[in-house]
Design a protein around this motif. Sequence first.
Motif, mmCIF file in Angstrom:
data_model
loop_
_atom_site.group_PDB
_atom_site.id
_atom_site.type_symbol
_atom_site.label_atom_id
_atom_site.label_comp_id
_atom_site.label_asym_id
_atom_site.label_seq_id
_atom_site.Cartn_x
_atom_site.Cartn_y
_atom_site.Cartn_z
ATOM 1 N N LEU A 31 -18.741 -41.383 -64.238
ATOM 2 C CA LEU A 31 -17.434 -41.726 -63.666
ATOM 3 C C LEU A 31 -16.558 -42.476 -64.660
ATOM 4 O O LEU A 31 -15.327 -42.397 -64.590
ATOM 5 N N TYR A 86 -16.222 -41.843 -67.822
ATOM 6 C CA TYR A 86 -15.546 -40.875 -68.686
ATOM 7 C C TYR A 86 -14.563 -40.018 -67.887
ATOM 8 O O TYR A 86 -13.544 -39.564 -68.437
ATOM 9 N N ILE A 87 -14.845 -39.810 -66.609
ATOM 10 C CA ILE A 87 -13.870 -39.107 -65.760
ATOM 11 C C ILE A 87 -12.603 -39.937 -65.633
ATOM 12 O O ILE A 87 -11.473 -39.424 -65.767
#
Length: 649
Positions: free
Chosen positions: A68, A70-71
């Motif tokens: 999450l 990197y999202i």
Amino acid sequence: MTKFDFLSDLQKPWHYMDVDRVLATLESSAEGLSYVNARQRLRFLGANKLPRSRPIGKVLLQPFLDPLTYILLGAAIFLQWNGAEGWALILVGGLHGVIGVVIALWSIKTREKVSRDRPQRRQHTPSNSVIVLRDREEMEIPSRDLVLGDILVLKEGDRPNVDLRVLETSEGLRINQTNLGGDAICTKQADLTFEEKTPPLECSNMIYAGTEVSSGTAKGIVIATSRFTQEQAALIKEKPFSVMHSELRQLRQVWIGLLLLVTTTAIGFAWQRSITINAMTAAALIVSTYPQNLLRIATQVQLFGMRDLAKQRIWARFPSTLDAIARVTTIVPIVESDVVLSFDNLSRAGIEWRGLIRASEDDAEAFSRVIGIETHSYFEAPQERIRQWQGERLKSAQAVAVIGNDVEDIPLLRTADVGICDRTCCKELQDSAGLILPKEDFHYLPIAILEGRAIFDRLQRIALLTASSSFTLAILTLMDTAAGFSIPPLQLIWVGAIATPLVAFPLILEPTHENLLLQPAYRFQTMLRPSNYLRILLAVTATITAISAVFWLKYQGQASLFSEARSMAFITLGFSQIFHACAIARRSVFGNLPLLLSISFVSICQIVFVQFPWFSDLMATIPLSGIEWAIALLSATAVFWVQELIKTG
């Protein structure tokens, strides 16, 4: 095939094999390994060390291992590239990541503090040295040098850190398996074999890591070391940290479901009006309404409770014990016929006493009439009796606590939701109990119950405040989209991701309120009860009504007044979180310094975001007059008065 390839796949049913087959499979013998062979295996397999519990380096790296992260980073870069405020997403994500790491490190330190302060230090760690057979002779080696195929010699008091297939036993061998959830006293025999699917603790030809030799001696061949032992497998498969954690996870699922519903509906409104929904607004809504670090906070609150009880010489062995003790509605002491009972009247707290006496049912009835509590014979199906008390009201989450003082009481302590004993009891009984009192005195129980309720109450109020804020922001975004407006993303981020956590977090630092022991027991059964949903609904309704009234009374369809109306709505939204926190706090704001500082900081920021030009441009607001401030602030108190009415009711 290399020399030790046969050691790479050892997920075998050792209890199913006889002794000769086990020795042949591990290429060992009853006289033990040779010194050279053992050293070669040690180099091949590595040291027999248990996994470290969350080293600090792993805690620091956790945010970078979460997909999450990197999202969020990718979404922020994309939005920033397209002219949106992607930097705000990175800033908030980094802030919450740092807070999460700080709480995790804080939890590690608190665990160490609990371990030091607990009233009886009984570390279930194996000894640093063990006796093995090497080259047909007994020799003492460090336990970390044990390898598969070693012949280990056990004596009374030993706690192995490896799994063993029994080879030889003395006549009086007794093993204590309570740490693994097994019987307190059980025997072991080498010449038995069992069906392949037999549960591990029912295999009396095996000795597992984490157990203890109560009496006698034994020899066994090592069949599992390090993280491959039955004890470590049980830890990996263990239940959630506590019931409250499970409920918070369910609440988080509701949050995610609501976000999906709101986002889908908002897209529908935007498509109907032939406009493109602001991607930054959607990203800001997700970041602002997701319950960041709520589970970590719950862990820390429970560790605080364990620490506080340890200071009073009461040892709660597991966080789940605090959950159960908060939900207790029945306390069952197991007593002798000549005992003198002295206990507190807990009827106002919705808790009743029931007893089990080591006497006949007729004597139990006579004893019941004398002491005034329901008492039954210990010898007439006591486990069924406890299950009956647990299931009297199936729709509730009530708990039964049993107080034992003899090794024979262990099955009853395990049947109960909370097993209780004191420090004078035998170690097998203490290993089976969840709560250990400093001495045989029932007057310590109200202290433990009060602390359990206080932990539940703190987490419940934080969850209510956070949920109310998230649902308010979600509904406001939906209303704005339906009306053709667009709420500034930075306002969503400020209120949901920064202001609300700031005023909510100090609630966990409040001291325990004595009044909690006088409240009905049903209030501490579960967070997911209709009354809490109603409180959230009323809080959200009051806040949205106040914001809508301020906005529409000022706006009245005039485009020239839109900026003033939106600024007033922003003030009402921000200060509503402050008044909500003040309303649900157990102590006065002036008696909670962290809460006072948080409120002061948020209030100053709200003023700066509206009255100072550079910040007002950033937050899409304009300076307001004193009367407009007064109207917005008065409207923000709506949620406070609603909470006060709920308290009165």
